[in-house]
Design a protein around this motif. Structure first.
Motif, PDB file in Angstrom:
ATOM      1  N   LEU A 165      95.277-107.590   2.244  1.00 12.74           N
ATOM      2  CA  LEU A 165      95.965-107.728   1.291  1.00 12.74           C
ATOM      3  C   LEU A 165      96.788-106.614   1.399  1.00 12.74           C
ATOM      4  CD1 LEU A 165      97.284-108.150  -2.099  1.00 12.74           C
ATOM      5  CD2 LEU A 165      94.940-106.926  -2.692  1.00 12.74           C
ATOM      6  N   ILE A 166      96.790-105.189   1.983  1.00  6.37           N
ATOM      7  CA  ILE A 166      96.888-104.096   1.995  1.00  6.37           C
ATOM      8  C   ILE A 166      98.420-104.666   3.171  1.00  6.37           C
ATOM      9  CG2 ILE A 166      97.302-101.972   2.828  1.00  6.37           C
ATOM     10  CD1 ILE A 166      94.328-101.287   2.454  1.00  6.37           C
ATOM     11  N   PHE A 167      98.096-105.391   4.180  1.00 10.68           N
ATOM     12  CA  PHE A 167      98.800-105.592   5.210  1.00 10.68           C
ATOM     13  C   PHE A 167     100.320-106.231   4.654  1.00 10.68           C
ATOM     14  CE2 PHE A 167     100.187-108.984   8.464  1.00 10.68           C
ATOM     15  CZ  PHE A 167     101.025-108.075   9.498  1.00 10.68           C
ATOM     16  N   SER A 168      99.776-107.676   3.617  1.00 11.90           N
ATOM     17  CA  SER A 168     100.881-107.959   2.769  1.00 11.90           C
ATOM     18  C   SER A 168     101.491-107.188   1.735  1.00 11.90           C
ATOM     19  CB  SER A 168     100.439-109.196   2.073  1.00 11.90           C
ATOM     20  OG  SER A 168      99.961-110.269   2.848  1.00 11.90           O
ATOM     21  N   ILE A 169     100.963-106.434   1.133  1.00 10.94           N
ATOM     22  CA  ILE A 169     101.693-105.840  -0.102  1.00 10.94           C
ATOM     23  C   ILE A 169     102.746-104.542   1.109  1.00 10.94           C
ATOM     24  CG2 ILE A 169     101.535-103.219  -1.309  1.00 10.94           C
ATOM     25  CD1 ILE A 169      98.756-104.959  -2.515  1.00 10.94           C
ATOM     26  N   ALA A 170     102.356-104.118   1.776  1.00 14.88           N
ATOM     27  CA  ALA A 170     103.914-103.445   3.243  1.00 14.88           C
ATOM     28  C   ALA A 170     104.382-103.726   3.870  1.00 14.88           C
ATOM     29  CB  ALA A 170     102.189-102.626   4.573  1.00 14.88           C
ATOM     30  N   LEU A 171     103.617-105.218   4.304  1.00 13.85           N
ATOM     31  CA  LEU A 171     105.522-106.241   4.488  1.00 13.85           C
ATOM     32  C   LEU A 171     106.143-106.428   3.899  1.00 13.85           C
ATOM     33  CD1 LEU A 171     103.441-108.302   7.120  1.00 13.85           C
ATOM     34  CD2 LEU A 171     104.512-106.423   7.263  1.00 13.85           C
ATOM     35  N   VAL A 186     106.956-104.707   0.796  1.00 12.97           N
ATOM     36  CA  VAL A 186     107.837-103.549   0.322  1.00 12.97           C
ATOM     37  C   VAL A 186     108.689-103.371   1.559  1.00 12.97           C
ATOM     38  CG1 VAL A 186     107.709-100.890   0.460  1.00 12.97           C
ATOM     39  CG2 VAL A 186     105.632-102.105  -0.398  1.00 12.97           C
ATOM     40  N   HIS A 187     108.603-103.393   3.514  1.00 14.22           N
ATOM     41  CA  HIS A 187     109.464-103.467   4.019  1.00 14.22           C
ATOM     42  C   HIS A 187     110.885-104.504   3.794  1.00 14.22           C
ATOM     43  CE1 HIS A 187     111.369-104.550   8.172  1.00 14.22           C
ATOM     44  NE2 HIS A 187     111.091-103.278   8.226  1.00 14.22           N
ATOM     45  N   VAL A 188     110.064-105.878   3.359  1.00 10.54           N
ATOM     46  CA  VAL A 188     111.619-107.215   2.863  1.00 10.54           C
ATOM     47  C   VAL A 188     112.612-106.062   2.150  1.00 10.54           C
ATOM     48  CG1 VAL A 188     111.601-108.765   1.521  1.00 10.54           C
ATOM     49  CG2 VAL A 188     109.728-108.949   3.638  1.00 10.54           C
ATOM     50  N   VAL A 189     111.790-105.198   0.858  1.00  9.20           N
ATOM     51  CA  VAL A 189     112.588-105.245  -0.384  1.00  9.20           C
ATOM     52  C   VAL A 189     113.356-104.049  -0.080  1.00  9.20           C
ATOM     53  CG1 VAL A 189     112.709-103.944  -2.608  1.00  9.20           C
ATOM     54  CG2 VAL A 189     110.976-106.021  -1.908  1.00  9.20           C
ATOM     55  N   ARG A 190     112.770-103.106   1.130  1.00  8.01           N
ATOM     56  CA  ARG A 190     113.334-101.654   1.206  1.00  8.01           C
ATOM     57  C   ARG A 190     114.751-102.184   2.381  1.00  8.01           C
ATOM     58  NH1 ARG A 190     109.241 -96.960   1.690  1.00  8.01           N
ATOM     59  NH2 ARG A 190     108.856 -96.649  -0.169  1.00  8.01           N
ATOM     60  N   PHE A 230     113.225-115.409   0.740  1.00  3.12           N
ATOM     61  CA  PHE A 230     112.275-116.041   0.461  1.00  3.12           C
ATOM     62  C   PHE A 230     110.886-115.420   1.375  1.00  3.12           C
ATOM     63  CE2 PHE A 230     114.939-116.692   3.887  1.00  3.12           C
ATOM     64  CZ  PHE A 230     114.077-116.669   4.962  1.00  3.12           C
ATOM     65  N   TRP A 231     111.186-114.569   2.189  1.00 14.02           N
ATOM     66  CA  TRP A 231     110.510-113.807   2.894  1.00 14.02           C
ATOM     67  C   TRP A 231     108.733-113.328   2.040  1.00 14.02           C
ATOM     68  CZ3 TRP A 231     109.007-114.479   7.674  1.00 14.02           C
ATOM     69  CH2 TRP A 231     110.614-115.199   8.890  1.00 14.02           C
ATOM     70  N   LEU A 232     109.323-112.638   1.081  1.00 14.77           N
ATOM     71  CA  LEU A 232     108.656-112.151  -0.113  1.00 14.77           C
ATOM     72  C   LEU A 232     107.110-113.474  -0.222  1.00 14.77           C
ATOM     73  CD1 LEU A 232     110.495-110.505  -3.018  1.00 14.77           C
ATOM     74  CD2 LEU A 232     108.393-109.879  -0.965  1.00 14.77           C
ATOM     75  N   TRP A 233     108.050-115.139  -0.053  1.00 16.03           N
ATOM     76  CA  TRP A 233     106.524-115.973  -0.652  1.00 16.03           C
ATOM     77  C   TRP A 233     106.293-116.520   0.984  1.00 16.03           C
ATOM     78  CZ3 TRP A 233     106.365-117.290  -5.218  1.00 16.03           C
ATOM     79  CH2 TRP A 233     107.429-117.480  -6.679  1.00 16.03           C
ATOM     80  N   ILE A 234     106.925-116.229   1.671  1.00 15.22           N
ATOM     81  CA  ILE A 234     106.522-116.515   2.420  1.00 15.22           C
ATOM     82  C   ILE A 234     105.001-115.823   2.975  1.00 15.22           C
ATOM     83  CG2 ILE A 234     106.354-116.662   5.093  1.00 15.22           C
ATOM     84  CD1 ILE A 234     109.025-117.804   4.881  1.00 15.22           C
ATOM     85  N   ILE A 235     104.651-114.499   2.998  1.00 18.74           N
ATOM     86  CA  ILE A 235     104.460-113.213   3.038  1.00 18.74           C
ATOM     87  C   ILE A 235     102.834-113.712   2.262  1.00 18.74           C
ATOM     88  CG2 ILE A 235     103.390-110.672   2.867  1.00 18.74           C
ATOM     89  CD1 ILE A 235     106.428-110.357   4.048  1.00 18.74           C
ATOM     90  N   PRO A 237      97.091-114.730   5.523  1.00 19.19           N
ATOM     91  CA  PRO A 237      97.566-113.993   6.205  1.00 19.19           C
ATOM     92  C   PRO A 237      98.663-114.361   7.382  1.00 19.19           C
ATOM     93  CG  PRO A 237      94.958-113.865   7.093  1.00 19.19           C
ATOM     94  CD  PRO A 237      95.220-114.839   6.177  1.00 19.19           C
ATOM     95  N   LEU A 238      98.857-115.219   7.194  1.00 16.31           N
ATOM     96  CA  LEU A 238      99.467-116.110   8.681  1.00 16.31           C
ATOM     97  C   LEU A 238     101.234-115.402   7.799  1.00 16.31           C
ATOM     98  CD1 LEU A 238      99.337-117.501  11.127  1.00 16.31           C
ATOM     99  CD2 LEU A 238      99.637-119.491   9.379  1.00 16.31           C
ATOM    100  N   GLY A 239     101.347-116.522   6.351  1.00 13.97           N
ATOM    101  CA  GLY A 239     102.542-115.690   6.900  1.00 13.97           C
ATOM    102  C   GLY A 239     103.280-114.503   6.792  1.00 13.97           C
ATOM    103  N   GLY A 240     102.290-113.267   6.721  1.00 18.89           N
ATOM    104  CA  GLY A 240     102.495-111.411   7.130  1.00 18.89           C
ATOM    105  C   GLY A 240     102.766-111.534   7.725  1.00 18.89           C
ATOM    106  N   LEU A 241     102.317-112.407   9.679  1.00 19.13           N
ATOM    107  CA  LEU A 241     102.100-112.404  10.618  1.00 19.13           C
ATOM    108  C   LEU A 241     102.587-112.978  11.390  1.00 19.13           C
ATOM    109  CD1 LEU A 241      98.229-112.896  11.678  1.00 19.13           C
ATOM    110  CD2 LEU A 241      99.260-111.150  11.980  1.00 19.13           C
TER     111      LEU A 241
END
Length: 257
Positions: A18-24, A26-30, A36-41, A46-50
């Motif tokens: 969950l922490i990994f996904s949230i960090a990613l 945030v990276h998408v937004v910033r 669409f990356w937000l939905w994948i993540i 965790p596969l979408g985040g990877l």
């Protein structure tokens, strides 16, 4: 082993995922990535985040800003408008903040400062209203358009501009240019002196020397140009060409003073 024990053992992994996904996310937004990356993540964690990390984040980590800058310079020399065309196409297909910023930078490189200023202004909205890169890009475009008061107003919006925290190096240089154009000699001199200490490359050196030449400090300007000449002998290739550009700007101001 009980079901409770199995669940308890998996909780740390769920938390890390969950922490990994949230960090990613945030990276998408910033960074203004496509949403669409937000939905994948978030949906396929965790596969979408990877997938996002490997496709987007990892290349950014392994390729430094210097390497990207050299690549952009080489491409610009061969086809000056190529980056602009590609950025415009990307912005039309997906008008994200990242793509608007990319198009604004490409427009500025071609001297299309009106377009660049408008794009930066459009991008710096909502959660991006205080984005330092967008604000600085707009301020520099306004300076090139001969609108220093507007540039100064924008610089004051950059985080740190109205507090005791220091401005980013590039913003200090823009601040110096704005003050000089507005006739604020003392403020410009102080900002140029700070920029010389903090901004990498020769631009701050060259602009400060030109400022001194225009303000009756020819001896100091000559000394600054001589110092740049010595520094240039230690450089080669693209870096020497870029440095000479700013050295020549200072020398021209000195000859016209």
């Amino acid at each position: 082993m009980s079901t409770l024990g199995l669940l308890g053992g998996s909780l740390p992994l769920i938390g890390l995922s969950l922490i990994f996904s949230i960090a990613l996310a945030v990276h998408v937004v910033r960074t203004g990535r496509e949403l669409f990356w937000l939905w994948i993540i978030l949906i396929f964690q965790p596969l979408g985040g990877l997938v996002y990390f490997i496709a987007i984040v990892l290349p950014e980590l392994t390729r430094g800003s210097g390497a990207r800058k050299l690549e952009q310079t080489a491409r610009a020399a061969l086809d000056p408008a190529r980056e602009y065309r590609e950025a415009k196409r990307a912005c039309e297909d997906t008008p994200t903040v990242r793509n608007q910023s990319r198009l604004a930078e490409a427009a500025a490189q071609l001297g299309r400062f009106d377009e660049a200023e408008q794009l930066y202004a459009q991008a710096a909205q909502g959660i991006h209203a205080e984005d330092p890169a967008l604000l600085l890009g707009r301020a520099n475009a306004l300076l090139e358009l001969g609108r220093p008061q507007e540039a100064l107003d924008v610089i004051e919006l950059i985080p740190g501009g109205e507090t005791s925290d220091p401005l980013a190096p590039g913003a200090v240089l823009a601040l110096a240019r704005a003050h000089e154009s507005l006739g604020h000699t003392a403020q410009a001199d102080a900002a140029f002196a700070e920029a010389v200490q903090r901004v990498a490359g020769f631009e701050a050196f060259g602009r400060h020397a030109a400022f001194m030449a225009r303000n009756g400090r020819k001896d100091e300007a000559r000394a600054a140009v001589a110092d740049m000449d010595k520094r240039l002998t230690k450089l080669s290739g693209h870096f020497r060409k870029e440095g000479k550009r700013w050295r020549d700007l200072a020398a021209k101001a000195l000859s016209e003073a």
